[in-house]
Design a protein around this motif. Structure first.
Motif, PDB file in Angstrom:
ATOM      1  N   GLN A   4      25.299   5.927 -23.443  1.00 30.24           N
ATOM      2  CA  GLN A   4      25.611   7.054 -22.560  1.00 30.24           C
ATOM      3  C   GLN A   4      24.472   8.063 -22.551  1.00 30.24           C
ATOM      4  O   GLN A   4      24.646   9.262 -22.780  1.00 30.24           O
ATOM      5  CB  GLN A   4      26.935   7.704 -22.965  1.00 30.24           C
ATOM      6  N   GLN A   5      23.278   7.530 -22.265  1.00 30.46           N
ATOM      7  CA  GLN A   5      22.079   8.355 -22.245  1.00 30.46           C
ATOM      8  C   GLN A   5      21.209   7.968 -21.056  1.00 30.46           C
ATOM      9  O   GLN A   5      21.500   7.031 -20.332  1.00 30.46           O
ATOM     10  CB  GLN A   5      21.288   8.175 -23.538  1.00 30.46           C
ATOM     11  N   ARG A   6      20.127   8.716 -20.839  1.00 28.61           N
ATOM     12  CA  ARG A   6      19.235   8.480 -19.724  1.00 28.61           C
ATOM     13  C   ARG A   6      18.596   7.096 -19.827  1.00 28.61           C
ATOM     14  O   ARG A   6      18.313   6.608 -20.928  1.00 28.61           O
ATOM     15  CB  ARG A   6      18.141   9.545 -19.682  1.00 28.61           C
ATOM     16  N   PHE A   7      18.376   6.485 -18.664  1.00 28.73           N
ATOM     17  CA  PHE A   7      17.575   5.272 -18.625  1.00 28.73           C
ATOM     18  C   PHE A   7      16.554   5.385 -17.494  1.00 28.73           C
ATOM     19  O   PHE A   7      16.737   6.132 -16.539  1.00 28.73           O
ATOM     20  CB  PHE A   7      18.438   4.008 -18.467  1.00 28.73           C
ATOM     21  N   ASP A   8      15.453   4.636 -17.623  1.00 31.30           N
ATOM     22  CA  ASP A   8      14.382   4.637 -16.633  1.00 31.30           C
ATOM     23  C   ASP A   8      13.929   3.210 -16.377  1.00 31.30           C
ATOM     24  O   ASP A   8      14.212   2.289 -17.155  1.00 31.30           O
ATOM     25  CB  ASP A   8      13.183   5.462 -17.143  1.00 31.30           C
ATOM     26  N   ASP A   9      13.207   3.049 -15.269  1.00 27.78           N
ATOM     27  CA  ASP A   9      12.485   1.797 -14.980  1.00 27.78           C
ATOM     28  C   ASP A   9      13.399   0.576 -14.959  1.00 27.78           C
ATOM     29  O   ASP A   9      13.060  -0.492 -15.482  1.00 27.78           O
ATOM     30  CB  ASP A   9      11.352   1.578 -15.999  1.00 27.78           C
ATOM     31  N   GLN A  10      14.581   0.722 -14.318  1.00 24.97           N
ATOM     32  CA  GLN A  10      15.468  -0.427 -14.110  1.00 24.97           C
ATOM     33  C   GLN A  10      15.135  -1.070 -12.772  1.00 24.97           C
ATOM     34  O   GLN A  10      15.395  -0.499 -11.715  1.00 24.97           O
ATOM     35  CB  GLN A  10      16.926   0.021 -14.117  1.00 24.97           C
ATOM     36  N   PRO A  11      14.535  -2.277 -12.776  1.00 23.33           N
ATOM     37  CA  PRO A  11      14.241  -2.934 -11.490  1.00 23.33           C
ATOM     38  C   PRO A  11      15.527  -3.327 -10.775  1.00 23.33           C
ATOM     39  O   PRO A  11      16.519  -3.716 -11.409  1.00 23.33           O
ATOM     40  CB  PRO A  11      13.445  -4.186 -11.904  1.00 23.33           C
ATOM     41  N   ALA A  12      15.523  -3.222  -9.458  1.00 20.98           N
ATOM     42  CA  ALA A  12      16.708  -3.580  -8.675  1.00 20.98           C
ATOM     43  C   ALA A  12      16.286  -3.920  -7.257  1.00 20.98           C
ATOM     44  O   ALA A  12      15.196  -3.554  -6.803  1.00 20.98           O
ATOM     45  CB  ALA A  12      17.725  -2.442  -8.663  1.00 20.98           C
ATOM     46  N   THR A  13      17.185  -4.624  -6.567  1.00 25.08           N
ATOM     47  CA  THR A  13      16.985  -4.964  -5.159  1.00 25.08           C
ATOM     48  C   THR A  13      18.239  -4.572  -4.396  1.00 25.08           C
ATOM     49  O   THR A  13      19.354  -4.852  -4.849  1.00 25.08           O
ATOM     50  CB  THR A  13      16.730  -6.475  -4.983  1.00 25.08           C
ATOM     51  N   ILE A  14      18.085  -3.896  -3.258  1.00 24.60           N
ATOM     52  CA  ILE A  14      19.237  -3.583  -2.417  1.00 24.60           C
ATOM     53  C   ILE A  14      19.707  -4.890  -1.794  1.00 24.60           C
ATOM     54  O   ILE A  14      18.965  -5.539  -1.044  1.00 24.60           O
ATOM     55  CB  ILE A  14      18.866  -2.554  -1.333  1.00 24.60           C
ATOM     56  N   ARG A  15      20.924  -5.296  -2.110  1.00 21.56           N
ATOM     57  CA  ARG A  15      21.394  -6.612  -1.709  1.00 21.56           C
ATOM     58  C   ARG A  15      21.373  -6.814  -0.191  1.00 21.56           C
ATOM     59  O   ARG A  15      21.041  -7.893   0.297  1.00 21.56           O
ATOM     60  CB  ARG A  15      22.817  -6.845  -2.223  1.00 21.56           C
ATOM     61  N   SER A  16      21.759  -5.790   0.561  1.00 19.25           N
ATOM     62  CA  SER A  16      21.923  -5.966   2.004  1.00 19.25           C
ATOM     63  C   SER A  16      20.616  -5.952   2.775  1.00 19.25           C
ATOM     64  O   SER A  16      20.568  -6.401   3.916  1.00 19.25           O
ATOM     65  CB  SER A  16      22.849  -4.868   2.555  1.00 19.25           C
ATOM     66  N   ARG A  69      27.492  -4.219  -6.757  1.00 18.04           N
ATOM     67  CA  ARG A  69      27.694  -4.792  -5.430  1.00 18.04           C
ATOM     68  C   ARG A  69      26.609  -4.303  -4.466  1.00 18.04           C
ATOM     69  O   ARG A  69      26.288  -4.975  -3.492  1.00 18.04           O
ATOM     70  CB  ARG A  69      29.079  -4.428  -4.894  1.00 18.04           C
ATOM     71  N   PHE A  70      26.036  -3.157  -4.746  1.00 17.58           N
ATOM     72  CA  PHE A  70      24.972  -2.587  -3.898  1.00 17.58           C
ATOM     73  C   PHE A  70      23.604  -3.044  -4.378  1.00 17.58           C
ATOM     74  O   PHE A  70      22.761  -3.452  -3.589  1.00 17.58           O
ATOM     75  CB  PHE A  70      25.074  -1.065  -3.923  1.00 17.58           C
ATOM     76  N   PHE A  71      23.369  -2.973  -5.697  1.00 20.63           N
ATOM     77  CA  PHE A  71      22.084  -3.357  -6.272  1.00 20.63           C
ATOM     78  C   PHE A  71      22.196  -4.692  -6.999  1.00 20.63           C
ATOM     79  O   PHE A  71      23.149  -4.917  -7.742  1.00 20.63           O
ATOM     80  CB  PHE A  71      21.611  -2.320  -7.300  1.00 20.63           C
ATOM     81  N   ALA A  72      21.216  -5.559  -6.822  1.00 17.81           N
ATOM     82  CA  ALA A  72      21.031  -6.712  -7.707  1.00 17.81           C
ATOM     83  C   ALA A  72      20.046  -6.274  -8.776  1.00 17.81           C
ATOM     84  O   ALA A  72      18.907  -5.919  -8.481  1.00 17.81           O
ATOM     85  CB  ALA A  72      20.475  -7.904  -6.926  1.00 17.81           C
ATOM     86  N   LEU A  73      20.488  -6.237 -10.015  1.00 17.44           N
ATOM     87  CA  LEU A  73      19.685  -5.705 -11.108  1.00 17.44           C
ATOM     88  C   LEU A  73      18.826  -6.796 -11.725  1.00 17.44           C
ATOM     89  O   LEU A  73      19.279  -7.928 -11.910  1.00 17.44           O
ATOM     90  CB  LEU A  73      20.585  -5.072 -12.167  1.00 17.44           C
ATOM     91  N   GLY A  74      17.581  -6.449 -12.050  1.00 22.39           N
ATOM     92  CA  GLY A  74      16.657  -7.403 -12.650  1.00 22.39           C
ATOM     93  C   GLY A  74      16.233  -6.968 -14.039  1.00 22.39           C
ATOM     94  O   GLY A  74      16.549  -5.866 -14.504  1.00 22.39           O
TER      95      GLY A  74
END
Length: 466
Positions: free
Chosen positions: A181-193, A160-165
């Protein structure tokens, strides 16, 4: 003393226009004092204070789950913040339930602690979630700098906060992190508001028993200022619908096949189809299958949510027998009802009720309504399903003998991710929202009539076909 006392009366408080706690029941008074506050001073519990400010600013009731630190433990609270009926006063009334204590999270090992410290050191700002990906922390300084309301987001789903790409190669790194259930990196996202673009990374965290407890995450801002116009030569970013659709599709693909295998194998172990097995192991397998079905239902809900919120979403308008749809829905839930020792009284075989709608979607609505009635009915209880015509409206009434729904909660249960009591076992908080959206898309509606202690009566309507 931190205890879970769900049967005690709600705890009440009053915050004035300047954010000072001016009245408080004993438990709120004590919690506020342990946080360093006092009556007549600013409310010292940040999560509750943020909701009070939000309710005051918007002038509406705000109701959300929060997690507040309380000494060595955490408290899970459900906070309702309601502005005073006299707007000029600026006061906000607090109504707090839950008070469920749990051990605060601590890193399971030094290596995990070092990894988290490294993550924090390179972040522009920080966020955290629980195991259901609900936000439990956002950096206050980031909210001020980038223009989003931290208090409004706490307790809400991450999406609801991030739009994930999509990341490199068309994948969503967060899905791999969640699945393994492990680390992730480099997830693009946009703050919806606000429209700010960020890159997310996160480490998993575990509770004292080593069970996955959510993520500690970092946000790296890719641009400080949201562009006000796109230059003619600049590439046009994909519409938000496209991003949401892609995420839902990837979610479906990434989770459905593994969950199908988990459920099938767990059912096979529980049935002891390969030979005798210790009963406790067979029971564990049944629990695994049940949890898998719960997650599969969540996937279905999220895919449906993406579909119904698209601007081009349409339903078929076809003739159907609503009484027959009700009988089919009740039949699909008969095993669940028998396991819960609940009887379903459905329309008789000779009964018909002509209506207009989409058969598949009407069945989905009634499975949700009858399933909820079974879930919240007491053992040896009854669920009544009746098909009736009311003028130009065809209606199915689903009534149960559960504990009922208070009038002030009856609008909230049709909102996204909302449930009357988040502590109770149940669904994702999307079922009734989706059911009402589908009913209205077919020219009908879903409404509720209930009172505490008197069960609930849901009515699903469609246009009558004469």
């Amino acid at each position: 003393m931190n205890v879970s006392e769900p049967m005690l009366p709600p705890v009440r408080g009053l915050v004035d226009r300047d954010g000072r706690l001016v009245e408080a029941d004993q438990r709120l008074h004590d919690l506020n004092a342990r946080a360093g506050g006092a009556i007549g001073q600013p409310l010292a519990v940040p999560q509750i204070a943020a909701l009070a400010r939000l309710a005051q600013r918007l002038g509406i009731l705000v109701s959300r789950g929060v997690i507040a630190a309380d000494g060595p433990d955490d408290l899970e609270l459900w906070v309702r913040a309601e502005p005073d009926p006299a707007p000029a006063s600026g006061n906000v009334h607090l109504h707090i339930t839950g008070w469920r204590s749990r051990a605060a999270w601590h890193p399971a090992a030094a290596a995990e602690e070092r990894a988290t410290d490294f993550l924090r050191s390179e972040a522009d700002w920080l966020w955290e979630t629980d195991s259901a990906l609900r936000l439990t922390f956002l950096s206050l300084s980031a909210g001020t700098r980038y223009g989003f309301d931290v208090g409004a987001m706490l307790g809400q789903p991450l999406t609801r906060f991030f739009a994930l790409g999509e990341g490199d190669g068309g994948a969503f790194p967060i899905l791999g992190g969640l699945a393994l259930q492990q680390r992730f990196d480099d997830q693009p996202a946009t703050i919806r508001s606000t429209g700010h673009r960020v890159r997310l990374a996160a480490n998993p965290r575990t509770d004292a028993n080593g069970v996955f407890a959510g993520f500690i995450g970092a946000a790296h801002v890719l641009e400080d200022v949201v562009p006000t116009a796109v230059a003619p030569t600049a590439p046009v970013p994909p519409p938000q619908d496209a991003i949401t659709t892609a995420f839902a599709a990837r979610l479906d693909q990434a989770l459905r096949a593994p969950l199908d295998r988990i459920i099938a194998n767990a059912d096979s172990i529980h049935a002891q189809s390969e030979g005798p097995l210790r009963q406790d192991y067979a029971d564990y397998a049944a629990d695994i299958a049940s949890a898998g079905r719960h997650l599969m239902g969540l996937v279905d809900d999220l895919v449906d949510l993406q579909a119904i919120e698209r601007p081009d979403f349409v339903v078929a308008r076809e003739p159907l027998d609503l009484a027959d749809v009700a009988r089919r829905a009740a039949g699909l839930l008969q095993v669940r009802a028998s396991d819960a020792k609940v009887r379903i009284d459905r329309p008789s075989l000779g009964e018909t009720l002509a209506a207009t709608g989409e058969f598949r979607r009407a069945l989905q609505v009634l499975v949700n309504l009858i399933g909820n009635a079974v879930r919240y009915s007491p053992p040896e209880g009854m669920v009544w399903v009746r098909a009736e015509r009311e003028g130009n409206v065809a209606a199915v009434i689903v009534a149960d003998q559960g504990k009922g729904i208070a009038p002030e909660d009856q609008a909230r249960i049709f909102e996204k991710f909302e449930r009357v009591d988040p502590r109770e076992a149940g669904g994702s908080g999307l079922g009734l929202y989706i059911a009402r959206r589908l009913a209205r898309a077919m020219g009908g509606d879903v409404t509720v009539d209930s009172a505490p202690g008197q069960g609930a009566r849901f009515v699903f309507t469609l246009p009558y076909r004469g």
